[in-house]
Design an enzyme around this catalytic site. Structure first.
Site, mmCIF file in Angstrom:
data_model
loop_
_atom_site.group_PDB
_atom_site.id
_atom_site.type_symbol
_atom_site.label_atom_id
_atom_site.label_comp_id
_atom_site.label_asym_id
_atom_site.label_seq_id
_atom_site.Cartn_x
_atom_site.Cartn_y
_atom_site.Cartn_z
ATOM 1 N N LYS A 152 162.743 42.464 -27.486
ATOM 2 C CA LYS A 152 162.617 41.022 -27.292
ATOM 3 C C LYS A 152 163.889 40.317 -27.712
ATOM 4 C CE LYS A 152 160.998 38.442 -30.374
ATOM 5 N NZ LYS A 152 161.415 37.544 -31.479
ATOM 6 N N ARG A 155 168.601 37.284 -25.764
ATOM 7 C CA ARG A 155 170.047 37.056 -25.864
ATOM 8 C C ARG A 155 170.703 37.285 -24.502
ATOM 9 N NH1 ARG A 155 168.365 38.160 -30.862
ATOM 10 N NH2 ARG A 155 169.611 37.550 -32.693
ATOM 11 N N ASN A 173 155.627 29.406 -28.917
ATOM 12 C CA ASN A 173 156.022 29.723 -30.289
ATOM 13 C C ASN A 173 157.157 30.741 -30.289
ATOM 14 O OD1 ASN A 173 155.991 29.626 -33.076
ATOM 15 N ND2 ASN A 173 154.243 30.987 -33.311
ATOM 16 N N GLY A 217 160.506 31.651 -31.144
ATOM 17 C CA GLY A 217 161.577 31.205 -32.029
ATOM 18 C C GLY A 217 162.961 31.447 -31.461
ATOM 19 N N ARG A 220 157.827 25.190 -37.528
ATOM 20 C CA ARG A 220 158.896 26.124 -37.901
ATOM 21 C C ARG A 220 160.219 25.373 -38.053
ATOM 22 N NH1 ARG A 220 158.331 31.457 -34.218
ATOM 23 N NH2 ARG A 220 159.791 32.219 -35.794
ATOM 24 N N SER A 280 168.605 33.800 -39.429
ATOM 25 C CA SER A 280 169.893 34.167 -38.836
ATOM 26 C C SER A 280 170.011 33.624 -37.418
ATOM 27 C CB SER A 280 170.052 35.691 -38.813
ATOM 28 O OG SER A 280 169.084 36.280 -37.953
ATOM 29 N N ASP A 289 160.788 41.840 -39.517
ATOM 30 C CA ASP A 289 159.654 42.029 -38.606
ATOM 31 C C ASP A 289 158.950 43.363 -38.820
ATOM 32 O OD1 ASP A 289 159.929 39.562 -37.472
ATOM 33 O OD2 ASP A 289 161.057 40.240 -35.728
ATOM 34 N N ASN A 307 161.364 34.486 -46.258
ATOM 35 C CA ASN A 307 161.512 33.981 -44.883
ATOM 36 C C ASN A 307 160.287 34.248 -44.027
ATOM 37 O OD1 ASN A 307 164.048 33.363 -45.747
ATOM 38 N ND2 ASN A 307 165.119 34.348 -44.060
ATOM 39 N N LYS A 338 157.665 32.257 -40.267
ATOM 40 C CA LYS A 338 157.631 32.945 -38.982
ATOM 41 C C LYS A 338 156.510 32.344 -38.128
ATOM 42 C CE LYS A 338 160.854 36.107 -39.742
ATOM 43 N NZ LYS A 338 162.048 36.283 -38.887
ATOM 44 N N GLU A 339 155.941 33.126 -37.202
ATOM 45 C CA GLU A 339 154.860 32.609 -36.367
ATOM 46 C C GLU A 339 153.703 32.072 -37.193
ATOM 47 O OE1 GLU A 339 157.088 35.235 -33.481
ATOM 48 O OE2 GLU A 339 156.851 34.976 -35.636
ATOM 49 N N ARG A 372 153.484 34.809 -42.975
ATOM 50 C CA ARG A 372 153.104 36.225 -42.948
ATOM 51 C C ARG A 372 152.829 36.795 -44.329
ATOM 52 N NH1 ARG A 372 157.243 38.241 -38.133
ATOM 53 N NH2 ARG A 372 155.957 37.426 -36.425
ATOM 54 N N HIS A 427 151.379 37.873 -33.361
ATOM 55 C CA HIS A 427 151.368 39.208 -32.775
ATOM 56 C C HIS A 427 151.582 40.304 -33.797
ATOM 57 C CE1 HIS A 427 155.998 39.106 -32.344
ATOM 58 N NE2 HIS A 427 155.639 38.018 -32.980
#
Length: 429
Positions: A33, A38, A102, A104, A132, A178, A304, A327, A331-332, A335, A379
């Site tokens: 992903k 990118r 969602n 990011g 977010r 980042s 992740d 961090n 996130k979504e 977490r 997810h």
């Protein structure tokens, strides 16, 4: 502030039946992903036609592709793993707000890329995306002379594009993500003069993703000069169209690596761990140590993969503390809180928050019970807690379709390995 307590329970559920045997077979992870989004953006900013193969088709990449089409880019999909992208060297202002769900990466990357347009670009998302943070990126855009505004530090974001950055130097606070740095770097190559992007402090979330960005930029013809360890000078080269192969997704691979060790099986991914350039691939070395995971795992540079490792830690011999994961709260979903809550549903005290750390105490697993796992539309929470169902009876994943964000074929992958799934009515799913 955590939003976990306010999340609504999804009505649908998928129950995993423990296979009670080693999982063996071959599963090809989907395309990355991170790299797909990118490459989509860089191909869109290039002049000419690029062909992306091995790409991911998921909710996140669909949001990016749809947004690019609305900004004057031709994005075709000749098959299930390819995009053909024809760009004109810059983006055009869309006829209305861009809705990015969602996603990011799409939201952050397009906020900076919108500066290449000549006109107003409004970037918005769903209720989760609107929580977010994006203020550090918006502040950096302003410092580069771009008129931009956010909404209480989050999307929606309004960017008044002026055909690219004028040049200069900008410092960006990347402690939360980042992606702020990556967004600026990619857009900077379309500026009118060199742009120097520097970190405002020593902290940066998942530094390896910046390296991923730089490699993708180089592939599309950008010239970036590193200025020490914390800044880069991007020349105004623009981008060149090219054919580009997307590598498999390392974050998706972590679930399969974990399924392998949890069941004592052998799952062939078609790519060795050393074949990945994504930061989450480093999790494989930790997963391979199961059931003797290290007592402290620093998740800062493989964020992740932390949900995978946290669920795996529930079956470890000794307790595990996860550090460097603050961090994960932005996130979504939050977490850290989601993982602690899900583990605690399986067995009281199995997982708990300690500041921004997560403590997993496998001895508590003796009190395991059937559990309905809230996923909070995330997810990674869904896919990681499904792993617990490989060893425990009665693990039900709520809102299982949220895996479509990055791995639409996840449940099919488990089925292909012989894992049985049941829907809310108890029928085979």
């Amino acid at each position: 502030m955590s939003h976990i307590a306010h999340a609504a329970t999804a009505a649908t559920g998928l129950t995993i039946l423990p296979p009670r045997r080693p999982l063996r077979g071959r599963v090809a992870p989907p395309g990355s992903k991170s790299i797909t989004n990118r490459a989509l953006l860089l191909a869109a900013l290039a002049e000419g036609t690029s062909r992306l193969t091995g790409a991911l088709k998921s909710d996140d990449t669909r949001h990016m592709a749809v947004a690019l089409r609305r900004m004057g880019v031709t994005v075709e999909e000749p098959d299930e793993t390819s995009f053909t992208v024809t760009g004109r060297g810059r983006l055009l202002p869309p006829d209305g707000p861009l809705f990015l769900g969602n996603a990011g990466t799409a939201t952050r990357f397009l906020c900076a890329a919108a500066a290449t347009a000549e006109g107003r670009v409004v970037i918005d998302g769903d209720a989760h995306m609107r929580r977010r943070p994006i203020a550090p990126l918006v502040a950096a855009l302003r410092a580069l002379g771009v008129e931009a505004s956010d909404t209480e530090g989050c999307p929606p974001v309004v960017v008044e594009g002026r055909g690219g950055f004028a040049g200069g130097r900008v410092e960006v606070d990347a402690a939360l993500s980042s992606q702020y740095v990556s967004a600026l770097l990619m857009a900077a190559a379309c500026g009118r003069a060199p742009v120097e992007v520097a970190l405002a402090g020593p902290e940066i979330g998942a530094r390896g993703y910046v390296d991923l960005t730089l490699a993708a930029m180089a592939a599309f013809g950008a010239a970036v000069e590193p200025l020490g360890a914390a800044s880069w000078r991007v020349l105004p080269t623009g981008y060149r169209a090219r054919d580009f192969a997307v590598e498999p997704d390392a974050s998706a691979a972590t679930y399969l690596w974990a399924a392998e060790v949890l069941t004592g099986g052998a799952i062939d991914l078609g790519v060795a761990p050393g074949g990945f350039t994504q930061p989450d691939a480093r999790a494989q070395a930790t997963i391979a140590r199961f059931p003797a995971l290290p007592p402290v795992i620093d998740g800062s540079q493989m964020q992740d993969a932390v949900p995978t490792l946290a669920v795996l830690a529930a079956f470890n011999r000794e307790p595990v503390r996860f550090t460097g994961i603050a961090n994960l709260r932005v996130k979504e979903c939050d977490r850290v809180a989601a993982l602690a809550a899900g583990l605690d549903r399986i067995a009281p005290g199995l997982g708990r928050e300690d500041g921004d750390d997560l403590l997993v105490s496998p001895a508590r697993l003796e009190a395991a019970r059937p559990a309905r796992i809230e996923t909070y539309a995330d997810h990674r929470i869904a896919m990681s807690f499904a792993l617990a169902g490989l060893r425990l009876d009665g693990i039900t994943i709520l809102d299982p379709d949220c895996v479509n964000k990055t791995y639409p074929g996840y449940w099919d992958a488990l089925r292909s390995l012989g894992v049985e799934l049941r829907d809310a009515a108890g029928a085979a799913a």
